[in-house]
Design an enzyme around this catalytic site. Structure first.
Site, PDB file in Angstrom:
ATOM      1  N   ALA A   1       0.794  -1.232   0.000  1.00 62.65           N
ATOM      2  CA  ALA A   1       0.000   0.000   0.000  1.00 62.65           C
ATOM      3  C   ALA A   1       0.827   1.283   0.000  1.00 62.65           C
ATOM      4  O   ALA A   1       0.255   2.375   0.030  1.00 62.65           O
ATOM      5  CB  ALA A   1      -0.936  -0.016   1.213  1.00 62.65           C
TER       6      ALA A   1
ATOM      7  N   ASN B   1       1.782  -3.023   8.313  1.00 64.63           N
ATOM      8  CA  ASN B   1       2.330  -3.363   6.999  1.00 64.63           C
ATOM      9  C   ASN B   1       3.120  -2.227   6.374  1.00 64.63           C
ATOM     10  O   ASN B   1       4.261  -2.404   5.975  1.00 64.63           O
ATOM     11  CB  ASN B   1       1.206  -3.823   6.065  1.00 64.63           C
ATOM     12  CG  ASN B   1       0.625  -5.145   6.511  1.00 64.63           C
ATOM     13  OD1 ASN B   1       1.336  -6.126   6.644  1.00 64.63           O
ATOM     14  ND2 ASN B   1      -0.665  -5.164   6.788  1.00 64.63           N
TER      15      ASN B   1
ATOM     16  N   HIS C   1      -1.101   8.337   4.928  1.00 68.59           N
ATOM     17  CA  HIS C   1       0.268   8.109   5.398  1.00 68.59           C
ATOM     18  C   HIS C   1       1.175   9.138   4.736  1.00 68.59           C
ATOM     19  O   HIS C   1       1.119   9.308   3.513  1.00 68.59           O
ATOM     20  CB  HIS C   1       0.779   6.724   4.975  1.00 68.59           C
ATOM     21  CG  HIS C   1      -0.049   5.584   5.469  1.00 68.59           C
ATOM     22  ND1 HIS C   1      -0.127   5.227   6.792  1.00 68.59           N
ATOM     23  CD2 HIS C   1      -0.817   4.688   4.805  1.00 68.59           C
ATOM     24  CE1 HIS C   1      -0.915   4.168   6.919  1.00 68.59           C
ATOM     25  NE2 HIS C   1      -1.351   3.827   5.723  1.00 68.59           N
TER      26      HIS C   1
HETATM   27  N1  LIG Z   1       1.688  -4.939   2.475  1.00 66.23           N
HETATM   28  C1  LIG Z   1       0.650  -4.122   2.558  1.00 66.23           C
HETATM   29  O1  LIG Z   1       0.735  -2.928   2.286  1.00 66.23           O
HETATM   30  C2  LIG Z   1      -0.673  -4.679   3.006  1.00 66.23           C
HETATM   31  C3  LIG Z   1      -1.827  -3.920   2.817  1.00 66.23           C
HETATM   32  C4  LIG Z   1      -3.040  -4.462   3.230  1.00 66.23           C
HETATM   33  C5  LIG Z   1      -3.100  -5.715   3.842  1.00 66.23           C
HETATM   34  N2  LIG Z   1      -1.938  -6.416   4.011  1.00 66.23           N
HETATM   35  C6  LIG Z   1      -1.950  -7.736   4.671  1.00 66.23           C
HETATM   36  O2  LIG Z   1      -2.310  -8.721   3.720  1.00 66.23           O
HETATM   37  C7  LIG Z   1      -2.920  -9.826   4.391  1.00 66.23           C
HETATM   38  C8  LIG Z   1      -4.246 -10.185   3.686  1.00 66.23           C
HETATM   39  O3  LIG Z   1      -5.125  -9.079   3.764  1.00 66.23           O
HETATM   40  P1  LIG Z   1      -6.652  -9.216   3.302  1.00 66.23           P
HETATM   41  O4  LIG Z   1      -7.270  -7.886   3.472  1.00 66.23           O
HETATM   42  O5  LIG Z   1      -6.734  -9.919   2.003  1.00 66.23           O
HETATM   43  O6  LIG Z   1      -7.212 -10.199   4.454  1.00 66.23           O
HETATM   44  P2  LIG Z   1      -8.574 -11.023   4.450  1.00 66.23           P
HETATM   45  O7  LIG Z   1      -8.866 -11.278   5.896  1.00 66.23           O
HETATM   46  O8  LIG Z   1      -9.606 -10.382   3.611  1.00 66.23           O
HETATM   47  O9  LIG Z   1      -8.183 -12.417   3.744  1.00 66.23           O
HETATM   48  C9  LIG Z   1      -7.293 -13.340   4.303  1.00 66.23           C
HETATM   49  C10 LIG Z   1      -7.644 -14.723   3.761  1.00 66.23           C
HETATM   50  O10 LIG Z   1      -6.608 -15.624   4.173  1.00 66.23           O
HETATM   51  C11 LIG Z   1      -7.208 -16.824   4.655  1.00 66.23           C
HETATM   52  N3  LIG Z   1      -6.283 -17.398   5.636  1.00 66.23           N
HETATM   53  C12 LIG Z   1      -5.991 -16.914   6.863  1.00 66.23           C
HETATM   54  N4  LIG Z   1      -5.070 -17.696   7.449  1.00 66.23           N
HETATM   55  C13 LIG Z   1      -4.784 -18.686   6.574  1.00 66.23           C
HETATM   56  C14 LIG Z   1      -3.901 -19.797   6.604  1.00 66.23           C
HETATM   57  N5  LIG Z   1      -3.133 -20.055   7.683  1.00 66.23           N
HETATM   58  N6  LIG Z   1      -3.854 -20.605   5.540  1.00 66.23           N
HETATM   59  C15 LIG Z   1      -4.613 -20.359   4.448  1.00 66.23           C
HETATM   60  N7  LIG Z   1      -5.483 -19.334   4.378  1.00 66.23           N
HETATM   61  C16 LIG Z   1      -5.563 -18.498   5.416  1.00 66.23           C
HETATM   62  C17 LIG Z   1      -8.541 -16.405   5.243  1.00 66.23           C
HETATM   63  O11 LIG Z   1      -9.460 -17.479   5.255  1.00 66.23           O
HETATM   64  C18 LIG Z   1      -8.963 -15.278   4.300  1.00 66.23           C
HETATM   65  O12 LIG Z   1      -9.748 -15.758   3.226  1.00 66.23           O
HETATM   66  C19 LIG Z   1      -3.092  -9.390   5.857  1.00 66.23           C
HETATM   67  O13 LIG Z   1      -2.013  -9.901   6.620  1.00 66.23           O
HETATM   68  C20 LIG Z   1      -2.967  -7.883   5.786  1.00 66.23           C
HETATM   69  O14 LIG Z   1      -2.480  -7.315   6.985  1.00 66.23           O
HETATM   70  C21 LIG Z   1      -0.739  -5.932   3.593  1.00 66.23           C
END
Ligand SMILES: NC(=O)c1ccc[n+]([C@@H]2O[C@H](COP(=O)([O-])OP(=O)(O)OC[C@H]3O[C@@H](n4cnc5c(N)ncnc54)[C@H](O)[C@@H]3O)[C@@H](O)[C@H]2O)c1
Length: 270
Positions: free
Chosen positions: A122, A191, A221
């Site tokens: 992001a 993140n 941010h």
């Molecule tokens: N790098 C960045 O800038 C940034 C930005 C936003 C979100 N993120 C991160 O990305 C990740 C995903 O975000 P999201 O909004 O898609 O989340 P979300 O909750 O919408 O989706 C996560 C999915 O992963 C599945 N899941 C959870 N644990 C699991 C496991 N051990 N094995 C298999 N599947 C599993 C869940 O069932 C769910 O469908 C989060 O950790 C979030 O913090 C990073």
């Protein structure tokens, strides 16, 4: 099979996905629609969400993937990250905030096999900050995150801070300190803070401010950095994902951009 520019076998980059939520479902849909040239979605591993390419275990995921995209959360990265690399499969991490845990960071770094890619997600602008660091040290790197005041209340805050946030008349700085502590206190902001820390001067030297603003409707941010190469200020106001208000919608597209760039197309930004 001949190697392509990026070292992947022809003819397509096989992409496996851990997590098919707000980010993963968009990545899956776009890959299936041909958004990334010469890349194909081959497996989806999610504890809950169904998908036509769903696999039931990590071994099935790895046998179908040249690169695994982790978009599932800290626990999933902890459970599978090292094993993905050790299988010789590249790993693209989206849950960067998990690396604020020093043990996990070093385990992921030290694992041998596939490459470790950290998705910029992001935020951006890390390319110029890294170039600036080659010129000379960055003396100050900071990130200020402004959110709606009501969204920043935490049980560990003092009465006065909670009252100021609830009163909602002026912006309130609720945290001012190192990134490592910010990631622990505000995991949902970890993140971007972690990405900035890892790309620049580390979790203990990036300064983080968290501000609750009664006027704010979304998240903003502002990254600032200065050193001999120059002074930099980068700001980000991302639209939220319709499926997860805590996730910026652009993050999924950052994954697609990374999958494009890791194949080193003939014309690319480096
Ligand atoms: N790098 C960045 O800038 C940034 C930005 C936003 C979100 N993120 C991160 O990305 C990740 C995903 O975000 P999201 O909004 O898609 O989340 P979300 O909750 O919408 O989706 C996560 C999915 O992963 C599945 N899941 C959870 N644990 C699991 C496991 N051990 N094995 C298999 N599947 C599993 C869940 O069932 C769910 O469908 C989060 O950790 C979030 O913090 C990073």
């Amino acid at each position: 099979m001949g190697a392509r520019h990026g070292g992947y076998p022809d003819p397509v980059l096989r992409v496996g996905l851990i997590g098919c939520g707000a980010i993963g479902s968009v990545v899956a849909r776009e890959l299936s629609g041909g958004a990334v040239e010469r890349a194909e979605l081959t497996a989806v591993f999610d504890l809950v969400v169904d998908h036509p390419l769903r696999v039931q275990d990590r071994e099935s995921l790895l046998s179908r993937s040249d690169v695994v995209v982790e978009a599932a959360g800290h626990g999933a990265l902890r459970a599978h990250g090292v094993a993905v690399r050790e299988s010789g499969t590249d790993l693209l991490v989206v849950s960067i905030g998990a690396l604020a845990d020093e043990d996990l960071e070093s385990q992921l770094r030290q694992a041998e096999g596939g490459r470790l890619f950290l998705c910029t997600g992001a935020i951006g602008g890390l390319d110029i900050l890294r170039a600036a660091m080659l010129f000379g040290p960055l003396e100050e790197v900071a990130i200020s995150s402004t959110k709606p005041a009501a969204a920043l209340s935490r049980p560990w805050m003092g009465e006065d801070v909670l009252d100021a946030l609830a009163d909602g008349s002026v912006p309130v700085t609720v945290f001012d300190g190192p990134a490592r502590e910010a990631c622990a206190r505000f995991p949902e902001s970890a993140n971007v803070t972690a990405t900035l820390s890892l790309a620049t001067v580390g979790f203990d030297r990036v300064r983080v401010q968290m501000v609750g603003d009664p006027e704010a409707t979304g998240v903003r941010h502002v990254v600032s950095a200065s050193g001999v190469a120059g002074n930099y200020e980068l700001s980000f106001e991302n639209a939220a994902s319709p499926d997860n208000p805590r996730t910026s919608a652009v993050t999924a597209y950052s994954v697609l951009r990374a999958l494009t760039d890791m194949q080193r197309p003939p014309v690319s930004f480096l």
